[in-house]
Design an enzyme around this catalytic site. Structure first.
Site, PDB file in Angstrom:
ATOM      1  N   GLU A   1       0.846  -1.192   0.000  1.00 25.55           N
ATOM      2  CA  GLU A   1       0.000   0.000   0.000  1.00 25.55           C
ATOM      3  C   GLU A   1       0.885   1.248   0.000  1.00 25.55           C
ATOM      4  O   GLU A   1       1.824   1.351   0.791  1.00 25.55           O
ATOM      5  CB  GLU A   1      -0.863  -0.029   1.257  1.00 25.55           C
ATOM      6  CG  GLU A   1      -1.541   1.261   1.622  1.00 25.55           C
ATOM      7  CD  GLU A   1      -2.005   1.234   3.068  1.00 25.55           C
ATOM      8  OE1 GLU A   1      -1.891   2.278   3.736  1.00 25.55           O
ATOM      9  OE2 GLU A   1      -2.457   0.173   3.534  1.00 25.55           O
TER      10      GLU A   1
ATOM     11  N   HIS B   1      -3.547  -6.449  10.818  1.00 25.74           N
ATOM     12  CA  HIS B   1      -4.436  -7.419  10.192  1.00 25.74           C
ATOM     13  C   HIS B   1      -4.325  -8.791  10.847  1.00 25.74           C
ATOM     14  O   HIS B   1      -3.944  -9.771  10.207  1.00 25.74           O
ATOM     15  CB  HIS B   1      -4.095  -7.558   8.699  1.00 25.74           C
ATOM     16  CG  HIS B   1      -4.163  -6.297   7.918  1.00 25.74           C
ATOM     17  ND1 HIS B   1      -3.421  -6.081   6.769  1.00 25.74           N
ATOM     18  CD2 HIS B   1      -4.886  -5.166   8.114  1.00 25.74           C
ATOM     19  CE1 HIS B   1      -3.683  -4.885   6.293  1.00 25.74           C
ATOM     20  NE2 HIS B   1      -4.567  -4.311   7.088  1.00 25.74           N
TER      21      HIS B   1
ATOM     22  N   ASN C   1      -5.615  -6.421   2.105  1.00 20.65           N
ATOM     23  CA  ASN C   1      -6.302  -6.001   3.327  1.00 20.65           C
ATOM     24  C   ASN C   1      -7.508  -6.915   3.530  1.00 20.65           C
ATOM     25  O   ASN C   1      -8.262  -7.167   2.602  1.00 20.65           O
ATOM     26  CB  ASN C   1      -6.742  -4.547   3.211  1.00 20.65           C
ATOM     27  CG  ASN C   1      -5.585  -3.642   2.846  1.00 20.65           C
ATOM     28  OD1 ASN C   1      -5.037  -3.751   1.752  1.00 20.65           O
ATOM     29  ND2 ASN C   1      -5.211  -2.753   3.739  1.00 20.65           N
TER      30      ASN C   1
END
Length: 547
Positions: free
Chosen positions: A403, A488, A526
């Site tokens: 990202e 996560h 994600n």
């Protein structure tokens, strides 16, 4: 280091010390993407305080993605649902008139029962940036578990409150490695589309992206990725893109353009209170008890389950202990919360029939962070949207998706910052520590090395092509990699192992897992869209067969 120091001087003559003071708090905001709204726009379900002695058809533990899906679909099927949430409702403005603290000024609302902030970026230019805050049941939990910090949202809406809203569906070719027992055709034809629709997922307008000041940092990331031969992809998000355009035009109160992300977003983000939980509230069948923590679940003599719950105050103290009976219980407290509770219940004899897979298969989604120091001719912009919208895809060749993240300091830093998701194969387990009465996680920092190596497959090449270097002042002194954390957490009660193929806990009829604990450690992107889609799949089967 002289180049780094030089490139972090503001063109308006801001001193280094003043620069650090002005940006120290916001630097933690860059990456909780995937860890809402001011009072007039806040959408909340009916809040309650469940009475001791209550008997409910369904109790859902947690109000994050999986729990919200379960509550909505059960309510639509005509079932009354009681949800209990350890965190607050986040529906009352503070003295500043806003629900959530601004990222630049962490206060009592910012952290879950800490007296000092624990920001993802701990240092800048060699200076530590954390600060003292009052102890409070704040929105962000930086839970230290052995050798890793796990960032989690605390409140009605769970992780949706504090993440960057990156709503990514994994590539079809990667799905078999994520959930091998799940029919991919069904997921991509039905459940991923259903999740994306209900979450309000959208994509940045590419033409606006190309011209707006607030995504200059992402355009630099795109240019440099492409110059090194890496694909740059736009990443969907649950932010209201029309609202962000209004922020940029000066016609709406700034939210993403005010750096709001880490401790909640006051305006533009479509967190669960605006989507699944709002729909659940509209059924009239869902109530939520905030500041309620489940401590035990065990079979009840007359059928169903006896659930012990502590009601908390904002100091985190138990002010009441309640006993509730539930016909069915859904564990949706997040990967860590669900796994810790189940491990405790098995070890202490409350649910001794849980199988040996409980606590196994936990992973960090391969999270690792880094920053790069760009040349002075590659400014990344003083105004940066806190909502990321692009990434670098080297998953097939190098096992990493990165990202392109913001550093919304409010002044020019000439820095590029990244959160990478990697194909790190290492998995940890939760276990009961009888001597302390707690659950431990055996994750080791050294297990992050594969993630670093995979991320380096992108950034070593970009640095070589651009003639740039890694930042060494973000995660400590002379430390390149943010290898101490995850945003996560996944696994701990893996689908088709600890449960059957739809989340029914092995050994107990009427007990279900319906959150990220089902996913064994990695989603390649994600994870919250996958968590939501899997919950949609599982609850549909459970309603059809079990109710």
């Amino acid at each position: 280091m002289s180049d780094i120091n030089q490139q972090n001087k503001d063109s308006r003559g801001v001193s280094r010390r003043r620069f650090i003071a002005g940006t120290s708090s916001i630097l933690g905001a860059v990456s909780l993407a995937g860890r809402a709204v001011a009072a007039p726009a806040q959408v909340a379900t009916a809040a309650s305080s469940i009475p001791s002695g209550a008997h409910v058809p369904v109790l859902v533990i947690g109000t994050g993605y999986g729990g919200s899906v379960a509550a909505l679909r059960l309510a639509q099927a005509g079932v009354d649902v009681q949800m209990v949430e350890m965190g607050m409702a986040w529906d009352t403005p503070g003295s500043d008139g806003k629900i959530f603290a601004n990222t630049t000024s962490p206060d009592y609302r910012s952290y879950w029962l800490r007296t000092r902030t624990k920001q993802p970026l701990s240092n800048f230019l060699g200076f530590p940036i954390d600060k003292d805050v009052p102890r409070y049941t704040g929105i962000l939990d930086a839970e230290e578990m052995g050798q890793i910090i796990v960032y989690q949202g605390r409140g009605v809406g769970g992780g949706s409150l504090v993440n960057g809203g990156m709503a990514v569906t994994p590539k079809r070719e990667n799905f078999g490695a994520i959930l091998p027992s799940v029919n991919a055709d069904e997921m991509y034809a039905t459940y991923y589309p259903r999740a994306n629709t209900n979450l309000g997922v959208g994509l940045v307008d590419p033409a606006w992206f190309d011209t707006t000041d607030c995504y200059q940092y992402a355009r630099v990331g795109r240019k440099q990725a492409q110059r090194s031969g890496f694909p740059f992809v736009f990443v969907p998000d649950v932010y209201d893109w029309d609202y962000m355009k209004q922020e940029a035009a000066g016609t709406a109160t700034k939210s993403a353009l005010a750096g709001e992300i880490l401790y909640g977003n006051n305006y533009g983000k479509k967190s669960l209170q605006k989507t699944y939980l709002a729909q659940a509230a509209a059924t009239g069948r869902v109530t939520i008890s905030p500041l309620h923590k489940v401590t035990s679940v065990s079979p009840a003599a007359g059928g169903g389950y006896t659930v012990l719950i502590d009601q908390l105050n904002t100091n985190g103290d138990a002010t009441a202990s309640k006993t509730v009976t539930a016909d069915r219980v859904f564990f949706a407290a997040g990967s860590v919360g669900t796994s810790k509770l189940l491990v405790k219940l098995k070890a202490t004899g409350a649910l001794p029939g849980l199988n040996g897979e409980i606590g196994q298969g936990w992973g960090d989604n391969g999270n690792v962070m880094c920053g790069r120091a760009n040349h002075l001719w590659d400014p990344t912009g003083a105004l940066q949207a806190s909502i990321p919208c692009g990434g670098i895809d080297n998953w097939t060749a190098g096992g990493a998706f990165a990202e392109v993240a913001p550093l919304p300091t409010g002044i020019e830093t000439f820095a590029s910052f990244y959160l990478s998701i990697t194909k790190n194969p290492n998995r940890a387990r939760f276990s009961w520590n009888a001597s302390t009465g707690t659950v431990d996680l055996n994750w080791q920092t050294a297990w992050k090395q594969p993630a670093i190596d995979m991320a380096k497959s992108i950034f070593d090449k970009i640095n070589a092509k651009e003639g740039t270097i890694y930042r060494t002042d973000l995660f400590g002194v002379y430390k390149i990699w943010g290898d101490h954390l995850t945003y996560h957490p996944l696994g701990g009660a893996v689908l088709n192992k600890a449960t059957d193929n739809y989340g029914r806990l092995q050994g107990y009829s009427g007990l279900y897992v319906i959150d990220g604990a089902l996913i064994p450690g990695n989603t390649s992107v994600n994870p919250f869209v996958t968590i939501t889609a899997l919950a949609e799949r599982n609850i549909e089967k459970i309603i059809a067969v079990d109710l």
